[in-house]
Design a protein around this motif. Structure first.
Motif, PDB file in Angstrom:
ATOM      1  N   TRP A  10       0.827  -1.213   0.000  1.00  0.00           N
ATOM      2  CA  TRP A  10       0.000   0.000   0.000  1.00  0.00           C
ATOM      3  C   TRP A  10       0.853   1.251   0.000  1.00  0.00           C
ATOM      4  N   ARG A  11       0.381   2.272  -0.690  1.00  0.00           N
ATOM      5  CA  ARG A  11       1.055   3.568  -0.661  1.00  0.00           C
ATOM      6  C   ARG A  11       0.062   4.645  -0.212  1.00  0.00           C
ATOM      7  N   TYR A  12       0.614   5.736   0.338  1.00  0.00           N
ATOM      8  CA  TYR A  12      -0.231   6.845   0.787  1.00  0.00           C
ATOM      9  C   TYR A  12      -0.984   7.436  -0.410  1.00  0.00           C
ATOM     10  N   PHE A  13      -2.281   7.756  -0.214  1.00  0.00           N
ATOM     11  CA  PHE A  13      -3.067   8.345  -1.305  1.00  0.00           C
ATOM     12  C   PHE A  13      -3.590   9.735  -0.942  1.00  0.00           C
ATOM     13  N   ALA A  14      -4.249   9.840   0.230  1.00  0.00           N
ATOM     14  CA  ALA A  14      -4.819  11.133   0.648  1.00  0.00           C
ATOM     15  C   ALA A  14      -5.156  11.061   2.137  1.00  0.00           C
ATOM     16  N   LYS A  15      -5.453  12.216   2.698  1.00  0.00           N
ATOM     17  CA  LYS A  15      -5.947  12.224   4.082  1.00  0.00           C
ATOM     18  C   LYS A  15      -6.919  13.377   4.264  1.00  0.00           C
ATOM     19  N   GLY A  16      -7.786  13.220   5.266  1.00  0.00           N
ATOM     20  CA  GLY A  16      -8.680  14.307   5.656  1.00  0.00           C
ATOM     21  C   GLY A  16      -8.448  14.585   7.122  1.00  0.00           C
ATOM     22  N   ASN A  17      -9.455  15.062   7.783  1.00  0.00           N
ATOM     23  CA  ASN A  17      -9.355  15.386   9.202  1.00  0.00           C
ATOM     24  C   ASN A  17      -9.359  14.125  10.063  1.00  0.00           C
ATOM     25  N   ALA A  18     -10.041  13.067   9.596  1.00  0.00           N
ATOM     26  CA  ALA A  18     -10.251  11.903  10.450  1.00  0.00           C
ATOM     27  C   ALA A  18      -9.807  10.571   9.837  1.00  0.00           C
ATOM     28  N   ASN A  19      -9.440  10.566   8.568  1.00  0.00           N
ATOM     29  CA  ASN A  19      -9.087   9.305   7.900  1.00  0.00           C
ATOM     30  C   ASN A  19      -7.839   9.462   7.042  1.00  0.00           C
ATOM     31  N   VAL A  20      -7.190   8.319   6.784  1.00  0.00           N
ATOM     32  CA  VAL A  20      -6.069   8.274   5.840  1.00  0.00           C
ATOM     33  C   VAL A  20      -6.448   7.266   4.760  1.00  0.00           C
ATOM     34  N   LEU A  21      -6.183   7.622   3.504  1.00  0.00           N
ATOM     35  CA  LEU A  21      -6.484   6.691   2.415  1.00  0.00           C
ATOM     36  C   LEU A  21      -5.195   6.164   1.800  1.00  0.00           C
ATOM     37  N   LEU A  22      -5.173   4.834   1.612  1.00  0.00           N
ATOM     38  CA  LEU A  22      -4.010   4.187   1.009  1.00  0.00           C
ATOM     39  C   LEU A  22      -4.437   3.545  -0.297  1.00  0.00           C
ATOM     40  N   GLN A  23      -3.519   3.553  -1.266  1.00  0.00           N
ATOM     41  CA  GLN A  23      -3.835   2.966  -2.574  1.00  0.00           C
ATOM     42  C   GLN A  23      -3.069   1.656  -2.711  1.00  0.00           C
ATOM     43  N   ASN A  24      -3.753   0.672  -3.256  1.00  0.00           N
ATOM     44  CA  ASN A  24      -3.097  -0.623  -3.459  1.00  0.00           C
ATOM     45  C   ASN A  24      -2.099  -0.525  -4.609  1.00  0.00           C
ATOM     46  N   LYS A  25      -0.859  -0.999  -4.386  1.00  0.00           N
ATOM     47  CA  LYS A  25       0.182  -0.845  -5.409  1.00  0.00           C
ATOM     48  C   LYS A  25      -0.088  -1.709  -6.640  1.00  0.00           C
ATOM     49  N   SER A  26      -0.722  -2.875  -6.446  1.00  0.00           N
ATOM     50  CA  SER A  26      -0.943  -3.723  -7.630  1.00  0.00           C
ATOM     51  C   SER A  26      -2.335  -3.527  -8.240  1.00  0.00           C
ATOM     52  N   ASP A  27      -3.238  -2.850  -7.534  1.00  0.00           N
ATOM     53  CA  ASP A  27      -4.554  -2.560  -8.122  1.00  0.00           C
ATOM     54  C   ASP A  27      -4.958  -1.138  -7.714  1.00  0.00           C
ATOM     55  N   SER A  28      -4.613  -0.166  -8.577  1.00  0.00           N
ATOM     56  CA  SER A  28      -4.825   1.241  -8.219  1.00  0.00           C
ATOM     57  C   SER A  28      -6.300   1.602  -8.114  1.00  0.00           C
ATOM     58  N   ARG A  29      -7.190   0.663  -8.495  1.00  0.00           N
ATOM     59  CA  ARG A  29      -8.638   0.945  -8.407  1.00  0.00           C
ATOM     60  C   ARG A  29      -9.173   0.747  -6.999  1.00  0.00           C
ATOM     61  N   LYS A  30      -8.313   0.277  -6.092  1.00  0.00           N
ATOM     62  CA  LYS A  30      -8.764   0.012  -4.713  1.00  0.00           C
ATOM     63  C   LYS A  30      -8.068   0.919  -3.697  1.00  0.00           C
ATOM     64  N   LEU A  31      -8.876   1.429  -2.760  1.00  0.00           N
ATOM     65  CA  LEU A  31      -8.351   2.254  -1.666  1.00  0.00           C
ATOM     66  C   LEU A  31      -8.711   1.609  -0.331  1.00  0.00           C
ATOM     67  N   LEU A  32      -7.832   1.778   0.629  1.00  0.00           N
ATOM     68  CA  LEU A  32      -8.118   1.327   1.988  1.00  0.00           C
ATOM     69  C   LEU A  32      -8.215   2.574   2.855  1.00  0.00           C
ATOM     70  N   ARG A  33      -9.337   2.692   3.567  1.00  0.00           N
ATOM     71  CA  ARG A  33      -9.571   3.888   4.391  1.00  0.00           C
ATOM     72  C   ARG A  33      -9.382   3.509   5.860  1.00  0.00           C
ATOM     73  N   LEU A  34      -8.434   4.187   6.496  1.00  0.00           N
ATOM     74  CA  LEU A  34      -8.116   3.882   7.892  1.00  0.00           C
ATOM     75  C   LEU A  34      -8.369   5.091   8.767  1.00  0.00           C
ATOM     76  N   ARG A  35      -8.830   4.860   9.985  1.00  0.00           N
ATOM     77  CA  ARG A  35      -9.114   5.953  10.919  1.00  0.00           C
ATOM     78  C   ARG A  35      -7.818   6.547  11.446  1.00  0.00           C
ATOM     79  N   GLN A  36      -7.789   7.863  11.556  1.00  0.00           N
ATOM     80  CA  GLN A  36      -6.626   8.518  12.146  1.00  0.00           C
ATOM     81  C   GLN A  36      -6.688   8.421  13.659  1.00  0.00           C
TER      82      GLN A  36
END
Ligand SMILES: O=P(O)(O)O[C@@H]1[C@@H](OP(=O)(O)O)[C@H](OP(=O)(O)O)[C@H](O)[C@H](OP(=O)(O)O)[C@H]1OP(=O)(O)O
Ligand SMILES: Nc1ncnc2c1ncn2[C@@H]1O[C@H](COP(=O)(O)OP(=O)(O)OP(=O)(O)O)[C@@H](O)[C@H]1O
Length: 328
Positions: A10-36
């Motif tokens: 996973w690589r860093y994709f974006a963040k907001g006030n409460a979450n961080v989004l990671l992008q899958n390196k082998s499938d860029s169509r998928k994001l993982l959203r994690l709580r900050q």
């Protein structure tokens, strides 16, 4: 799924006030959203996921971006936390959190982004163009000179002049809707011709019926039982109603409008089906993200903001340097 997620995938994709989004390196169509990591006011992923599935999905149906709950291992969470530190992302995830949300990446393949403010962005891909819009407070009957969004922006001096007023997209007057769509695209200062996207978006807003129009839907459920009036009377979190929590959640969503050219050059169809609008050889696909439940603990912040705005002159005093009033 525990033990299967690998932080190095996973690589860093974006963040907001409460979450961080990671992008899958082998499938860029998928994001993982994690709580900050937030010491107070923490809403767990499972609570958010349940809220979206039980409340939001019933209202917004196909507009909700598809999501899946994934169990996180401590090794994975620590790996991601280290990645964010190493890359100086200025945020951390809550490593005690048991779940993350896997979702479709609405911005997969983006090569260029235009924006001059945080409420609208235009993303360009090789095969599509996506408008990202955070409409905030949608008011179907503005009774003051300026709407809540404009009063808020003016008062906290977030912007020096009005870019666009999203409530005006609810107007029954088509020329107001068209003018506002143009305001949005003008605000992006995009170095491409956006006239086709303006036309499609305008046609969508004026053709879709209330339950097919994402902004009308948000507006109806933002304003159930006149819940905004309640904010200034709140005295504790017990006073916060489910309608108000829903209203506040829907006042903070992000919408992706994706414009795709169809292969069928002969089509002259115009119709809405679920979350898509077809106009001739163009398809507009609409998805909503960031529909997290709000904590009733935020009541004081909401009340203080509302009271400060009401005490100020922002709603009714004409300020031509900002822009004319927001009447629908
Ligand atoms: O208070 P607002 O209207 O500024 O909204 C906050 C947002 O600011 P914005 O208007 O987008 O500049 C704010 O967004 P940013 O982090 O500023 O991008 C958050 O969405 C915040 O919600 P939460 O605390 O993360 O649950 C939002 O707080 P809520 O009011 O939705 O609780
Ligand atoms: N499914 C998605 N596809 C593409 N980009 C996304 C998706 N979900 C979120 N984003 C982008 O990531 C940013 C941050 O995500 P998100 O809004 O979920 O975080 P947040 O912490 O809840 O933000 P906020 O501060 O508004 O509460 C969004 O503003 C958007 O630009």
């Amino acid at each position: 799924m525990v033990g299967q997620l690998d932080a190095s995938e996973w690589r860093y994709f974006a963040k907001g006030n409460a979450n961080v989004l990671l992008q899958n390196k082998s499938d860029s169509r998928k994001l993982l959203r994690l709580r900050q990591y937030k010491p107070s006011d923490y809403q767990s992923t499972i609570d958010i996921y349940r809220y979206i599935n039980s409340i939001i999905a019933v209202i917004l149906k196909d507009f909700v971006v598809p999501m899946e709950l994934l169990e996180l291992s401590p090794t994975f969470s620590n790996g991601i936390s280290n990645l964010l530190k190493t890359e100086n992302r200025n945020c951390d995830i809550e490593t005690q959190e048991k779940y993350g949300i896997l979702m479709d990446n609405c911005l997969s393949g983006v090569i260029q982004t235009f924006s001059t403010g945080k409420f609208a962005k235009l993303h360009i891909s090789n095969d599509s163009v996506t408008l990202e819009l955070k409409p905030k407070w949608l008011d179907p009957t503005i009774t003051t000179l300026y709407c809540r969004n404009c009063a808020n922006e003016k008062h906290y001096e977030k912007s020096s002049s009005r870019n666009f007023c999203s409530s005006r997209l609810l107007s029954k007057d088509k020329s107001v809707v068209l003018g506002t769509v143009r305001d949005i695209f003008r605000s992006l200062q995009a170095k491409i011709d956006t006239s086709l996207y303006e036309k499609i978006l305008f046609q969508y807003f004026v053709s879709a019926s209330e339950d097919q129009n994402i902004l009308q839907l948000l507006s109806v459920f933002q304003n159930q039982n006149d819940n905004r009036k309640l904010i200034k009377t709140l005295e504790s979190e017990k006073d916060v109603t489910d309608d108000l929590l829903l209203g506040m959640a829907l006042r903070d969503v992000t919408i992706f409008f994706k414009f795709i050219e169809l292969d069928d050059k002969s089509s002259n169809s115009k119709h809405v089906r679920g979350n898509e609008f077809i106009l001739g050889q163009n398809r507009l696909l609409i998805k909503v993200v960031d529909i997290d439940n709000k904590s009733a603990k935020k009541w004081k912040y909401w009340k203080d903001t509302e009271c400060e705005l009401l005490d100020s002159k922002e709603f009714d005093e004409l300020d031509l340097s900002w822009g004319p009033g927001c009447v629908l």
